[in-house]
Design a protein around this motif. Structure first.
Motif, PDB file in Angstrom:
ATOM      1  N   VAL A  57       0.844  -1.187   0.000  1.00 14.97           N
ATOM      2  CA  VAL A  57       0.000   0.000   0.000  1.00 14.97           C
ATOM      3  C   VAL A  57       0.883   1.241   0.000  1.00 14.97           C
ATOM      4  O   VAL A  57       1.820   1.356   0.788  1.00 14.97           O
ATOM      5  N   TYR A  59      -0.857   4.496  -0.736  1.00 19.74           N
ATOM      6  CA  TYR A  59      -1.779   5.579  -0.392  1.00 19.74           C
ATOM      7  C   TYR A  59      -3.006   4.899   0.217  1.00 19.74           C
ATOM      8  O   TYR A  59      -3.782   4.263  -0.486  1.00 19.74           O
ATOM      9  N   ASP A  60      -3.157   5.066   1.524  1.00 18.43           N
ATOM     10  CA  ASP A  60      -4.086   4.221   2.270  1.00 18.43           C
ATOM     11  C   ASP A  60      -5.548   4.595   2.061  1.00 18.43           C
ATOM     12  O   ASP A  60      -6.403   3.728   1.961  1.00 18.43           O
ATOM     13  N   ASP A  61      -5.857   5.873   2.000  1.00 16.80           N
ATOM     14  CA  ASP A  61      -7.263   6.268   1.879  1.00 16.80           C
ATOM     15  C   ASP A  61      -7.391   7.442   0.917  1.00 16.80           C
ATOM     16  O   ASP A  61      -7.441   8.600   1.327  1.00 16.80           O
ATOM     17  N   LEU A  62      -7.443   7.115  -0.356  1.00 17.23           N
ATOM     18  CA  LEU A  62      -7.639   8.127  -1.388  1.00 17.23           C
ATOM     19  C   LEU A  62      -9.136   8.378  -1.504  1.00 17.23           C
ATOM     20  O   LEU A  62      -9.900   7.474  -1.839  1.00 17.23           O
ATOM     21  N   ARG A  63      -9.549   9.599  -1.239  1.00 18.47           N
ATOM     22  CA  ARG A  63     -10.964   9.946  -1.254  1.00 18.47           C
ATOM     23  C   ARG A  63     -11.298  10.661  -2.567  1.00 18.47           C
ATOM     24  O   ARG A  63     -10.823  11.762  -2.818  1.00 18.47           O
ATOM     25  N   GLU A  70     -18.114  10.609  -1.469  1.00 18.95           N
ATOM     26  CA  GLU A  70     -16.741  10.216  -1.782  1.00 18.95           C
ATOM     27  C   GLU A  70     -16.653   8.711  -2.005  1.00 18.95           C
ATOM     28  O   GLU A  70     -17.382   7.926  -1.381  1.00 18.95           O
ATOM     29  N   HIS A  72     -13.971   5.763  -1.547  1.00 20.07           N
ATOM     30  CA  HIS A  72     -12.723   5.495  -0.836  1.00 20.07           C
ATOM     31  C   HIS A  72     -11.914   4.450  -1.612  1.00 20.07           C
ATOM     32  O   HIS A  72     -12.429   3.399  -1.986  1.00 20.07           O
ATOM     33  N   CYS A  73     -10.655   4.754  -1.838  1.00 11.81           N
ATOM     34  CA  CYS A  73      -9.784   3.868  -2.614  1.00 11.81           C
ATOM     35  C   CYS A  73      -8.476   3.627  -1.860  1.00 11.81           C
ATOM     36  O   CYS A  73      -7.982   4.509  -1.146  1.00 11.81           O
ATOM     37  N   THR A  74      -7.934   2.449  -2.057  1.00  8.86           N
ATOM     38  CA  THR A  74      -6.576   2.138  -1.624  1.00  8.86           C
ATOM     39  C   THR A  74      -5.698   2.070  -2.870  1.00  8.86           C
ATOM     40  O   THR A  74      -6.097   1.473  -3.875  1.00  8.86           O
ATOM     41  N   HIS A  91     -13.363   0.901  -3.130  1.00  6.58           N
ATOM     42  CA  HIS A  91     -14.138   0.097  -2.183  1.00  6.58           C
ATOM     43  C   HIS A  91     -15.624   0.466  -2.270  1.00  6.58           C
ATOM     44  O   HIS A  91     -15.952   1.628  -2.500  1.00  6.58           O
ATOM     45  N   ARG A 125      -3.324  14.294  -5.637  1.00  6.86           N
ATOM     46  CA  ARG A 125      -3.061  14.192  -4.198  1.00  6.86           C
ATOM     47  C   ARG A 125      -1.642  13.725  -3.903  1.00  6.86           C
ATOM     48  O   ARG A 125      -1.050  14.115  -2.888  1.00  6.86           O
TER      49      ARG A 125
END
Length: 490
Positions: A57, A59-63, A70, A72-74, A91, A125
């Protein structure tokens, strides 16, 4: 130069066709030339995880802005045989890329719209500022749209090259895709000079959007670019290509000769070269043994590719029986991507011919097995209805497997008929036909079989002509760099 590839495929980790080979091969060529390349892909549940080194991983919480909220993506990072790859995992996973195959789902447009927006959000980001973003096919057609309509305030200098590998698949959707990505304004975006499909009322065409908004658009061979502009090769997008003709061209795909090359191929039983052709026979014997076929002194014809209407499967069927009736053997390695009439036909044909010692139908695809088929066959039949590039004959030629092709798309640029081409004799490297009926494929295949059976020295000369052709990524790589420089300076 810093290039980010945004693509639905990259060989061998996620591959359904030639697109994956192109993304990997072009990226590698650009890196060899000293440029920085990163590849952004969906994180498919069905991808070949064993081909990714050091997956972790990053980038743990790409919004990602999505509908009224939003998504939420990893984001994961790993190396695919030296290529730097980022894998986006929206997700919940099951809703997007937690499937058993890459494509063919009813919600494909939504899935890849989410991926396209997430890819741009990640670039923003993560503070990545590439010189060029290179997108591929309809699945990423929204990237240049979103970049110019939503992200220009923060991604100010990025330019987009957009490569179309197949005009047949265009990503047609209702206006919901505009609301999900927060583009909104259907009256604006569904205008026929933006994303509005030319045939379907109030439908968004993602491929068309990519053409309109990209800084330069390519397809995968010069002849296919002509077919798209002046014929029906664009499947209804000829008008928009005409409107944007100043930023459209064709660049022939290359072949990665570190992967597809009998001189270095670690998968095949015996390596060989243009000066050591005798060892090719050992691969032919091993191919026959693998499929429990007889070992007579006869030509072996192969088909490698999808079991898809595009590929001219009715002509493949006829070529199989024509070969058997004229003293040859036939091997088919075909991937039944979707359950349809064609795949069912070849499953039934496989059962019907199961006890025939002169043919074998392998319904399914194995990259390793494809190497053996290319190395072991004498002739490769590619009778496509349309073929933007035609990577199979390019690979086959490197292995000294003489192509028998329909003169369409990129194969017009690469396969020159031994008997009828205006090219010099040493440039003639196969057999070609034009029409789409059985006598047409017979006209070329009969000449190829006759030469193998009656004049082996001349057939070997034809094999050497095929192997001598240079279809590496060297020239295409430079052409893409020229485009990158052009749009950066525009």
């Amino acid at each position: 130069m810093y290039v980010v590839m945004i693509a639905p495929e990259c060989a061998p980790v996620a591959k359904a066709g030639g697109l994956g080979d192109v993304v990997f091969g072009l990226s590698r060529e650009l890196e060899i030339r000293g440029h920085a390349v990163e590849i952004v892909l969906p994180k498919y549940a069905c991808m070949r995880h064993g081909d990714v080194w050091g997956l972790q991983v990053c980038y743990d919480d790409l919004r990602v802005p999505w509908y009224g909220g939003e998504l939420h993506c990893t984001v994961w990072f790993g190396y695919v045989y030296g290529r730097k790859c980022f894998f986006i995992e929206p997700h919940p996973v099951e809703r997007f890329f937690g499937r058993g195959c890459l494509y063919g789902h009813d919600d494909d447009v939504e899935r890849f719209a989410a991926f396209s927006k997430a890819a741009l959000e990640f670039i923003f980001r993560a503070n990545k500022r590439p010189d060029v973003i290179h997108c591929h096919d309809w699945q990423t057609g929204l990237v240049p749209v979103l970049l110019n309509e939503q992200y220009r305030a923060v991604l100010t200098d990025q330019r987009v090259c957009y490569t179309i590998h197949n005009f047949c698949h265009q990503g047609i959707s209702g206006e919901q895709v505009l609301w999900s990505t927060q583009l909104g304004r259907p009256e604006y975006f569904l205008d026929r000079n933006r994303l509005g499909d030319d045939k379907l009322y109030r439908a968004a065409n993602l491929l068309k959007g990519g053409i309109v908004y990209a800084d330069f658009v390519t397809t995968v061979s010069p002849n296919h670019a002509r077919e798209a502009r002046h014929g029906d090769g664009a499947f209804g997008l000829g008008r928009v290509l005409h409107a944007h003709q100043d930023k459209f061209g064709g660049i022939l795909n290359g072949v990665d000769y570190d992967v597809w090359n009998p001189e270095v191929d670690s998968v095949i039983p015996a390596r060989y070269s243009i000066d050591r052709l005798a060892s090719k026979q050992e691969n032919k014997e091993q191919l026959r043994e693998r499929f429990w076929m007889r070992k007579p002194s006869s030509p072996l014809v192969a088909y490698v590719g999808r079991l898809d209407e595009q590929k001219g499967m009715h002509l493949v069927h006829h070529a199989l029986f024509y070969t058997l009736a004229n003293g040859g053997q036939f091997v088919l390695l075909g991937d039944a991507v979707h359950e349809n009439g064609i795949s069912s036909h070849f499953w039934n044909l496989k059962q019907y011919l199961n006890d025939n010692p002169d043919c074998h139908l392998e319904v399914g695809y194995s990259e390793e097995l494809a190497h053996l088929v290319y190395a072991g066959a004498d002739l490769l039949v590619v009778p496509s209805m349309f073929e933007p590039c035609g990577l199979a004959p390019l690979v086959g030629m490197r292995y000294g497997t003489v192509p028998v092709v329909r003169s369409v798309g990129g194969m017009v640029d690469t396969v020159f008929d031994r008997d009828h081409s205006s090219r010099r004799l040493e440039e003639r490297n196969g057999y070609a036909f034009l029409h789409t009926d059985n006598p047409a494929v017979e006209s070329a295949l009969s000449r190829a079989l006759w030469l193998w059976l009656r004049d082996p020295l001349e057939f070997r000369r034809l094999m050497r002509n095929a192997m001598a052709a240079d279809h590496s990524w060297d020239e295409p790589g430079q052409r893409y760099l020229n485009i990158y420089e052009h749009i950066r300076g525009a």
